[in-house]
Design an enzyme around this catalytic site. Sequence first.
Site, short mmCIF file in Angstrom:
data_model
loop_
_atom_site.label_atom_id
_atom_site.label_comp_id
_atom_site.label_asym_id
_atom_site.label_seq_id
_atom_site.Cartn_x
_atom_site.Cartn_y
_atom_site.Cartn_z
N GLN A 10 1.18 -1.49 -0.19
CA GLN A 10 -0.37 0.40 0.34
C GLN A 10 0.91 1.43 0.33
OE1 GLN A 10 -3.31 -0.80 2.66
NE2 GLN A 10 -3.84 1.30 2.40
N SER A 95 3.73 -6.25 2.52
CA SER A 95 2.36 -6.58 3.56
C SER A 95 1.39 -7.03 2.62
CB SER A 95 2.23 -5.37 4.48
OG SER A 95 0.54 -4.79 4.67
N LEU A 96 0.46 -6.75 2.18
CA LEU A 96 -0.42 -6.70 0.67
C LEU A 96 0.13 -7.41 0.23
CD1 LEU A 96 -1.35 -5.82 -1.79
CD2 LEU A 96 -2.04 -3.87 -0.69
N ARG A 120 -9.46 -8.25 4.07
CA ARG A 120 -8.77 -7.54 5.83
C ARG A 120 -8.50 -6.31 5.52
NH1 ARG A 120 -3.20 -6.17 4.22
NH2 ARG A 120 -1.20 -7.08 5.13
N HIS A 204 0.54 -3.00 11.32
CA HIS A 204 1.22 -3.67 11.61
C HIS A 204 1.65 -4.01 12.90
CE1 HIS A 204 1.86 -5.69 7.68
NE2 HIS A 204 1.62 -4.90 7.02
N GLN A 253 1.03 -11.38 10.03
CA GLN A 253 1.33 -10.83 9.60
C GLN A 253 1.07 -9.61 9.82
OE1 GLN A 253 0.06 -9.25 6.22
NE2 GLN A 253 1.73 -9.97 4.45
#
Length: 315
Positions: A10, A95-96, A120, A204, A253
Amino acid sequence: MTAAFTFPGQGSQAVGMGKALAEAFPAARAVFDEVDAALGEKLTATIWDGPAETLQLTENAQPALMAVSLAALRVLESEAGVSVGRDAAFVAGHSLGEYSALAAAGSLSAGDTARLLRTRGLAMQKAVPVGAGAMAALLGLDYETAVAVADEAAQGQVCQAANDNGGGQVVVSGDKAAVDRAVEIAKGKGAKRAMLLPVSAPFHCKLMQPAADVMAKALADVTIKAPAAPLVSNVLASAISDPDEIRRRLVEQVTGTVRWRESVAYMAGRGVTRFLEIGSGKVLSGLVKRIAEGAVGIAVGGPNDIAAAKEALAR
């Protein structure tokens, strides 16, 4: 195999991303059609036409970035003869982007990945009331110092390292007051810059536990296959291929640190010299040069990038 396929996270989104690919290549268009069908809406219209405020919503940005990454990969496959299983020593995503990497490696279907990322994004947004959390970038500090800053700033609240991006760039995340304290403490510890980030939630960190619980349930209902190339996990900074472990690490995660610096170093230490950043933007390509000496980052996000990527893989 001395190449790794990496996938952006992102912040790399931009209105219009992937449009040229879809207009030039049917393989790319098919991915966008599949994502729209999976979500039951024309996300593609938002990706290509905006408005930017709608695209930037976490629930939209996450599946959108994955769609562009997968579209670019499908073009590499159809036009350049690229095969993840043959040409990639590892796949990894920020991440994503870890979900994009798994879709690219055949672990997850495009439809399941789009639905998971929509879930998510919504869950991460809902986990913390708007304004209650924050994230800040600490520039010019090594990871250990940034962790010490976060620990000092917590004072009974949540403040932890969310992203270790490499090149002296660490992002901290947590309760707004604690992150504000971290910014001031970091300046006193010699940070070149310390600044709040324009994000809608503190990703996170432990405050995301409600979202982790949502993802545990969502991932339990999805088929995950062994990837065609090993996945370098965000939370481990090492390679995994077992579907059950992949599922477990994806849940971890949500609240864990994205260990990107260590992940790139892990791949470089195993012979990777070329890192293809597949999708929107060039953030990961820029970081590669600052983490792994002699390594090359190659961004593949538009029609003009396909030939260069093919050439790079042929070396």
